[in-house]
Design an enzyme around this catalytic site. Sequence first.
Site, PDB file in Angstrom:
ATOM      1  N   ARG A  45      13.874  -8.602  10.973  1.00 55.92           N
ATOM      2  CA  ARG A  45      12.786  -8.234  11.883  1.00 55.92           C
ATOM      3  C   ARG A  45      12.199  -9.500  12.503  1.00 55.92           C
ATOM      4  NH1 ARG A  45       9.216  -3.947   8.570  1.00 55.92           N
ATOM      5  NH2 ARG A  45       7.810  -4.478  10.257  1.00 55.92           N
ATOM      6  N   ARG A  56      -2.460  -9.864  12.020  1.00 60.01           N
ATOM      7  CA  ARG A  56      -2.612  -8.493  11.510  1.00 60.01           C
ATOM      8  C   ARG A  56      -3.501  -8.458  10.269  1.00 60.01           C
ATOM      9  NH1 ARG A  56       3.207  -7.728  12.202  1.00 60.01           N
ATOM     10  NH2 ARG A  56       3.371  -7.126  10.024  1.00 60.01           N
ATOM     11  N   LYS A  92       0.813  -1.215   0.000  1.00 63.71           N
ATOM     12  CA  LYS A  92       0.000   0.000   0.000  1.00 63.71           C
ATOM     13  C   LYS A  92       0.852   1.274   0.000  1.00 63.71           C
ATOM     14  CE  LYS A  92      -2.577   0.194   3.610  1.00 63.71           C
ATOM     15  NZ  LYS A  92      -1.815   1.148   4.419  1.00 63.71           N
ATOM     16  N   ARG A 138      10.457 -10.415   3.620  1.00 58.17           N
ATOM     17  CA  ARG A 138      10.884  -9.058   3.969  1.00 58.17           C
ATOM     18  C   ARG A 138      11.467  -9.026   5.387  1.00 58.17           C
ATOM     19  NH1 ARG A 138       6.405  -4.543   3.890  1.00 58.17           N
ATOM     20  NH2 ARG A 138       5.914  -5.474   5.881  1.00 58.17           N
ATOM     21  N   ARG A 176     -10.601   3.693   8.346  1.00 58.12           N
ATOM     22  CA  ARG A 176     -10.528   2.270   8.694  1.00 58.12           C
ATOM     23  C   ARG A 176     -11.755   1.782   9.443  1.00 58.12           C
ATOM     24  NH1 ARG A 176      -4.592   0.125   9.639  1.00 58.12           N
ATOM     25  NH2 ARG A 176      -3.545   1.491   8.194  1.00 58.12           N
TER      26      ARG A 176
END
Length: 193
Positions: free
Chosen positions: A135, A146, A15, A129, A90
Amino acid sequence: MTLNIILLGPPGAGKGTQAEGIARRYDVPAISSGDLFRDNIKRHTPIGDRIVEIIGRGDFVPDVITTSLVFQRISEPDCWRGWLLDGYPRTLAQVEALDIVLDETKTHLDAVIALTADPEALIERMLLRAEQQGRADDNAEAIRHRIEVYHAETADVIESYRSRGLVLEVDAIGTVDEVADRIVTALEALIAR
């Protein structure tokens, strides 16, 4: 011509990257509530200090703060020719608030681009990623959660805009350029109507 767009999509759909490209192509500012939060925090504004306090407790920033920051931003001169809202609204309460402001300012919403993707493909993309960026907090379970939260939060928002004929669903799987081409094709078809 003004062009006012909302861009929605689950985590990992690209996005932010697509928002930048759309904003450049149509010469409108891309406005992200997260960027607005970070800017206010960095500048130590009263709202920024409040956001730090809220996030520090592990709570979500309330609609009233998010909405206030977004409305302040879209009233700035560089937004007079249009804007792209990245990830806002949202909730249905945010949709209602935005509707009121658009009505009062005689501004129209042109399109809601909803990036779509198979959740498993997004999980794969985000795990890759996370590995590349080191991460450790991005694991399959956290990512899946999520994505589920995104769908639960935005399903009613997307349906509200779909009932108005504003939703353009775009497949978010592919290269950045492939997805960008799909978005432009959908937008251009809508503009040509």
